[in-house]
Motif scaffolding. Structure first.
Motif, mmCIF file in Angstrom:
data_model
loop_
_atom_site.group_PDB
_atom_site.id
_atom_site.type_symbol
_atom_site.label_atom_id
_atom_site.label_comp_id
_atom_site.label_asym_id
_atom_site.label_seq_id
_atom_site.Cartn_x
_atom_site.Cartn_y
_atom_site.Cartn_z
ATOM 1 N N VAL A 13 1.017 -1.216 0.362
ATOM 2 C CA VAL A 13 0.056 0.033 -0.153
ATOM 3 C C VAL A 13 0.732 0.870 0.072
ATOM 4 O O VAL A 13 1.724 1.364 0.331
ATOM 5 N N ASP A 14 0.149 2.222 -0.743
ATOM 6 C CA ASP A 14 1.077 3.488 -0.260
ATOM 7 C C ASP A 14 0.251 3.991 0.658
ATOM 8 O O ASP A 14 -0.921 4.341 0.877
ATOM 9 N N ILE A 15 0.620 3.973 1.204
ATOM 10 C CA ILE A 15 0.669 4.767 3.043
ATOM 11 C C ILE A 15 0.180 5.959 3.244
ATOM 12 O O ILE A 15 -0.995 6.897 3.582
ATOM 13 N N ARG A 16 0.513 7.195 1.645
ATOM 14 C CA ARG A 16 -0.279 8.343 1.457
ATOM 15 C C ARG A 16 -1.751 8.032 1.237
ATOM 16 O O ARG A 16 -2.712 9.449 1.443
ATOM 17 N N ALA A 17 -1.214 6.999 0.407
ATOM 18 C CA ALA A 17 -2.766 7.289 -0.421
ATOM 19 C C ALA A 17 -3.649 6.022 0.395
ATOM 20 O O ALA A 17 -5.135 7.317 0.478
ATOM 21 N N VAL A 18 -3.328 5.622 0.898
ATOM 22 C CA VAL A 18 -4.708 5.127 2.944
ATOM 23 C C VAL A 18 -5.232 6.055 3.348
ATOM 24 O O VAL A 18 -6.471 6.943 3.283
ATOM 25 N N ALA A 19 -4.308 6.856 3.703
ATOM 26 C CA ALA A 19 -4.512 7.900 4.607
ATOM 27 C C ALA A 19 -5.489 9.336 4.308
ATOM 28 O O ALA A 19 -6.284 9.852 5.119
ATOM 29 N N LYS A 20 -4.923 8.801 3.037
ATOM 30 C CA LYS A 20 -6.417 10.344 2.431
ATOM 31 C C LYS A 20 -7.183 10.078 2.272
ATOM 32 O O LYS A 20 -8.224 10.667 2.393
ATOM 33 N N ALA A 21 -7.491 8.488 1.823
ATOM 34 C CA ALA A 21 -8.933 8.215 1.487
ATOM 35 C C ALA A 21 -9.597 8.324 2.949
ATOM 36 O O ALA A 21 -10.867 7.418 2.365
ATOM 37 N N LEU A 22 -9.073 7.641 4.238
ATOM 38 C CA LEU A 22 -8.806 7.156 5.392
ATOM 39 C C LEU A 22 -9.461 8.629 6.489
ATOM 40 O O LEU A 22 -10.356 8.572 7.203
ATOM 41 N N ASN A 23 -8.914 9.258 5.797
ATOM 42 C CA ASN A 23 -8.698 11.132 6.260
ATOM 43 C C ASN A 23 -7.793 11.181 7.817
ATOM 44 O O ASN A 23 -9.202 11.080 8.540
ATOM 45 N N VAL A 24 -7.737 10.511 8.119
ATOM 46 C CA VAL A 24 -5.949 10.147 9.030
ATOM 47 C C VAL A 24 -5.222 10.968 8.610
ATOM 48 O O VAL A 24 -4.142 10.966 7.908
ATOM 49 N N HIS A 25 -4.254 10.536 10.004
ATOM 50 C CA HIS A 25 -3.079 11.757 10.077
ATOM 51 C C HIS A 25 -2.145 9.887 9.730
ATOM 52 O O HIS A 25 -1.071 10.666 10.025
ATOM 53 N N TYR A 26 -2.631 9.258 11.110
ATOM 54 C CA TYR A 26 -1.454 8.286 11.201
ATOM 55 C C TYR A 26 -1.489 7.057 11.423
ATOM 56 O O TYR A 26 -3.335 6.989 11.102
ATOM 57 N N VAL A 27 -0.767 6.436 10.368
ATOM 58 C CA VAL A 27 -1.184 4.497 9.851
ATOM 59 C C VAL A 27 -0.746 3.813 10.871
ATOM 60 O O VAL A 27 0.556 4.139 10.902
ATOM 61 N N LEU A 28 -0.944 2.387 11.237
ATOM 62 C CA LEU A 28 -0.332 1.445 12.091
ATOM 63 C C LEU A 28 -0.257 0.476 11.559
ATOM 64 O O LEU A 28 -0.999 -0.011 11.162
ATOM 65 N N GLU A 29 0.793 -0.375 10.934
ATOM 66 C CA GLU A 29 0.913 -1.608 10.082
ATOM 67 C C GLU A 29 2.049 -1.990 11.284
ATOM 68 O O GLU A 29 3.184 -1.979 11.860
ATOM 69 N N GLY A 30 1.608 -3.562 10.855
ATOM 70 C CA GLY A 30 2.334 -4.331 11.603
ATOM 71 C C GLY A 30 2.455 -6.296 10.666
ATOM 72 O O GLY A 30 1.391 -5.763 9.826
ATOM 73 N N LEU B 131 4.906 2.763 13.418
ATOM 74 C CA LEU B 131 3.723 4.191 13.186
ATOM 75 C C LEU B 131 4.566 5.240 12.682
ATOM 76 O O LEU B 131 5.029 5.562 12.870
ATOM 77 N N ILE B 132 3.600 5.698 11.279
ATOM 78 C CA ILE B 132 3.800 6.830 10.430
ATOM 79 C C ILE B 132 2.887 7.615 10.176
ATOM 80 O O ILE B 132 1.469 7.374 10.305
ATOM 81 N N GLU B 133 3.390 8.373 10.273
ATOM 82 C CA GLU B 133 2.935 9.962 9.935
ATOM 83 C C GLU B 133 2.286 10.199 8.325
ATOM 84 O O GLU B 133 3.639 10.065 7.776
ATOM 85 N N ALA B 134 1.141 10.064 8.324
ATOM 86 C CA ALA B 134 1.132 9.778 6.748
ATOM 87 C C ALA B 134 1.212 11.009 5.878
ATOM 88 O O ALA B 134 1.724 10.983 4.321
ATOM 89 N N ASP B 135 1.246 12.103 6.891
ATOM 90 C CA ASP B 135 1.234 13.567 5.449
ATOM 91 C C ASP B 135 3.015 13.575 5.313
ATOM 92 O O ASP B 135 3.515 13.774 4.169
ATOM 93 N N ARG B 136 4.072 13.265 5.580
ATOM 94 C CA ARG B 136 5.688 13.536 5.911
ATOM 95 C C ARG B 136 6.096 11.889 5.529
ATOM 96 O O ARG B 136 6.871 11.755 4.942
ATOM 97 N N GLY B 137 5.285 10.760 5.848
ATOM 98 C CA GLY B 137 5.588 9.738 6.029
ATOM 99 C C GLY B 137 6.665 9.487 6.485
ATOM 100 O O GLY B 137 8.159 8.263 6.583
ATOM 101 N N THR B 138 6.197 10.004 7.507
ATOM 102 C CA THR B 138 7.412 9.927 8.717
ATOM 103 C C THR B 138 7.644 8.883 9.914
ATOM 104 O O THR B 138 6.664 8.660 10.167
ATOM 105 N N HIS B 139 8.381 7.659 9.806
ATOM 106 C CA HIS B 139 8.579 6.740 10.943
ATOM 107 C C HIS B 139 8.642 7.363 12.115
ATOM 108 O O HIS B 139 9.634 8.078 12.991
#
Length: 655
Positions: A291-308, A323-331
């Motif tokens: 997945v593209d974390i930024r695209a996921v975050a935009k689709a779901l209107n969230v600021h952060y994504v947790l994956e594992g 844990l990723i800050e989606a806007d900047r792609g920062t871990h």
């Protein structure tokens, strides 16, 4: 010639009059005048002074008063009704002074000490519409009360009143002592904010010691900015999506363990009030996909994504999370755990707490009391847990056979580990579902009640357990205890979409239609991929709160081919309420084409599960939409008594 400038001001106006005053005077004029004068002197005047109100004028049977604040006006009205009732406990019921009170916030014209204009007229009309012993407020007054006075209101519709061109939104204050329909006496406990402290303690004790110790009602958070309720983010607090954990083991048992870990982390995170957590259904499409974390975050209107991911090898597991800050792609954080398989449940708790600590308010600190309050009991037996997950998967198919298989698997799970609380909860839900497929209601309800009581006993901090118990109690007709259990569930986990959805369907039965609509708002935000059955709960919640524009959005997103009988009624009523009569009539015709026996009586008055206030709103809506009113004579012959009838249909009888 110079014109005289009219003085105007915004004021809260209270209009009160005595119910049946002419009858009382006719029976005993002197005693009535004395009684009213005594109440005016000992109750009304002192309370007006206490709440900073002033008498504008006195009528023979009533009072018009002005307040600078709606809160003061409503608080004074409540006190007047309570004190008046208390002062007459020894008076014969037929001789008691009973008030109706209407309150409006509006523009008034000042003429000396008198007030005139629509602001006054609306208050007087509301007083006439009010039930004896009650208080009715306008929409403008209600809007200024939100969050300022802890009392329950029922939305009672848009009313057309004399000499006012636009309909007036009306809300009735639910007070102990008011008549509330056919089953009012069985629901008096709903008026808990205004009853004696002992009654409150009894209600709270029924919900458990933890809830009693909190002392406040759980809040269903509304959006921090004014946006449409459907699909927009809640701004002002962190929002997060937990993507399905990758299953690196490959087998079905590992797949179920990964899915369970994802859902449990979501549940654990949802208990934190400072986090906005997307439901598992919202992220299910991202299972086993890059997945593209930024695209996921935009689709779901969230600021952060947790994956594992999770990988099981024999009796060992490896879990990773980041844990990723989606806007900047920062871990922001990542970790790895290599543990015995039985420790996987401790790991998921650690993941949730690590995420919450980094994202919550107050510099990331979450009080230990809040951490402990919502923490569920951990499973101890992986085999039992796997059986539990298999049972849940079977339940999701919603067929008679799948429910029977789910019960078999869940019974095996509790046999394997009798302390696995969540398996008892799932077993209760499965037993309850058997009634949809023809099971004897008394037998199924007894089995469900036995299982859910065991689940709550084993883990009193499991929010889903309390919500399930609330649903089962509600289906059994015990609305006060059902409401208490839902309140407990919402306190333990204020963002659980399943609980919010269920509560949205029950709230108007508890006399809380506005909170039901708020629950629907939040559930839709956290799970934009809601199911058709969930949409039915949300539409009902919006309709009962008078939010027909929001109900319409759901109607327009629904596939008519999958619409149920109730869905057709909801669609037609929604169109009619919004003045879209042509679409309402077309919807009624299509509904009757599919369900020829559908009438206002058969659905609104004789479908199971609705309360009196819900039935009344459905009757009004179906009449406005144009549904046929009366049950057909041949239907009456097949129906078991008692059959509820509309007044105009009373003469229709079986042939």
């Amino acid at each position: 010639m110079a014109s005289t400038r009219i003085e105007r001001r915004l004021a809260a106006i209270m209009a009160a009059d005595v119910v049946g005053y002419s009858r009382l005077v006719e029976q005993d004029e002197e005693s009535t005048l004395i009684a009213f004068r005594d109440i005016r002197g000992s109750v009304i005047s002192p309370l007006l002074a206490e709440h900073r109100g002033r008498i504008v004028k006195l009528m023979g049977d009533g009072v018009l008063a002005e307040f600078g604040s709606v809160v003061d006006a409503v608080a004074c009205a409540i006190a007047i009704q309570e004190r008046t009732a208390t002062s007459q406990e020894l008076v014969a019921p037929e001789r008691r002074i009973v008030f109706r009170i209407g309150i409006n916030l509006g523009d008034v014209v000042v003429e000396g000490e008198d007030l005139l204009g629509d602001g006054v007229n609306i208050a007087a009309r509301l007083e006439q519409l009010c039930t004896p012993g009650g208080v009715m407020v306008s929409g403008t007054a209600y809007d200024h009360l939100k969050g300022k006075l802890n009392v329950p209101f029922d939305f009672t519709g848009q009313k057309r009143v004399k000499n006012i061109s636009q309909p007036v939104r009306t809300y009735a204050l639910r007070m102990a002592g008011n008549e509330q329909g056919w089953r009012w006496r069985s629901q008096i406990i709903h008026h808990w904010p205004l009853v004696a402290p002992l009654a409150v303690m009894l209600l709270l004790m029924g919900a458990g010691l933890w809830w009693w110790s909190q002392g406040t009602k759980p809040t269903i958070r509304e959006p921090a900015v004014a946006e449409t309720a459907i699909g927009n983010p809640i701004i002002g607090k962190p929002s997060i999506a937990v993507l399905p954990f990758d299953n690196l083991g490959g087998d079905d048992a590992s797949r179920r363990l990964a899915a369970g870990m994802t859902e449990d982390i979501i549940t654990d995170l949802s208990r934190y009030r400072d986090l906005d957590v997307m439901a598992s259904n919202a992220t299910a499409a991202y299972t086993s996909k890059p997945v593209d974390i930024r695209a996921v975050a935009k689709a779901l209107n969230v600021h952060y994504v947790l994956e594992g991911s999770i990988q099981r090898s024999g009796e060992q597991v490896r879990v990773t999370a980041q844990l990723i800050e989606a806007d900047r792609g920062t871990h922001l954080w990542s970790d790895r755990w290599d543990r015995p398989a039985t420790d996987v449940f401790a790991v998921q708790t650690e993941v949730a707490e690590q995420v919450a600590t980094r994202l919550a308010a107050s510099g990331g600190a979450i009080p230990e009391a809040e951490r402990a309050a919502g923490r569920r009991a951990r499973p101890e037996d992986l085999k039992a847990y796997d059986l539990y997950r298999m049972g849940q998967e079977e339940m999701a198919h919603l067929t008679k056979e799948s429910i029977e298989e789910a019960i078999r698997l869940l019974e095996q799970a509790v046999d394997e580990d009798p302390k696995l609380a969540r398996a008892w909860v799932a077993l209760a839900a499965a037993q309850d579902l058997t009634m949809r497929y023809g099971a004897d209601a008394d037998t199924a309800r007894a089995a469900a009640m036995q299982a859910i009581r065991r689940g709550v006993e084993l883990d009193p901090r499991d929010a889903a357990a309390h919500a399930t118990l609330g649903h089962i109690l509600g289906m059994a007709g015990d609305l006060p205890r059902a409401q208490a259990e839902f309140e407990t569930a919402l306190r333990l986990n204020p963002s659980d979409v399943g609980i919010l959805t269920s509560y949205a369907g029950w709230a108007s039965k508890f006399g809380e239609p506005e909170r039901g609509a708020q629950a629907a708002d939040r559930a839709i935000r956290l799970n934009p991929n809601y199911s058709a059955s969930a949409a039915g709960y949300y539409r009902l919640a919006y309709m009962m709160a008078g939010r027909y524009e929001d109900a319409l959005r759901l109607v327009e997103h629904e596939d008519p081919l999958t619409r149920t009988r109730g869905g057709w009624v909801q669609a037609a009523v929604t169109y009619a309420a919004l003045g879209r009569q042509e679409e309402a009539r077309a919807t009624v015709l299509e509904a009757l084409n599919r369900y020829p026996d559908l009438t206002t009586e058969s659905f609104a008055l004789n479908s199971p599960g609705y309360t009196d206030s819900e039935r009344q709103r459905l009757v009004e809506g179906m009449q406005s939409a144009g549904f046929p009113p009366c049950i057909k004579p041949e239907q009456l012959q097949a129906m078991l008594a008692p059959v509820h009838r509309l007044p105009e249909c009373q003469t229709v009888s079986p042939q």
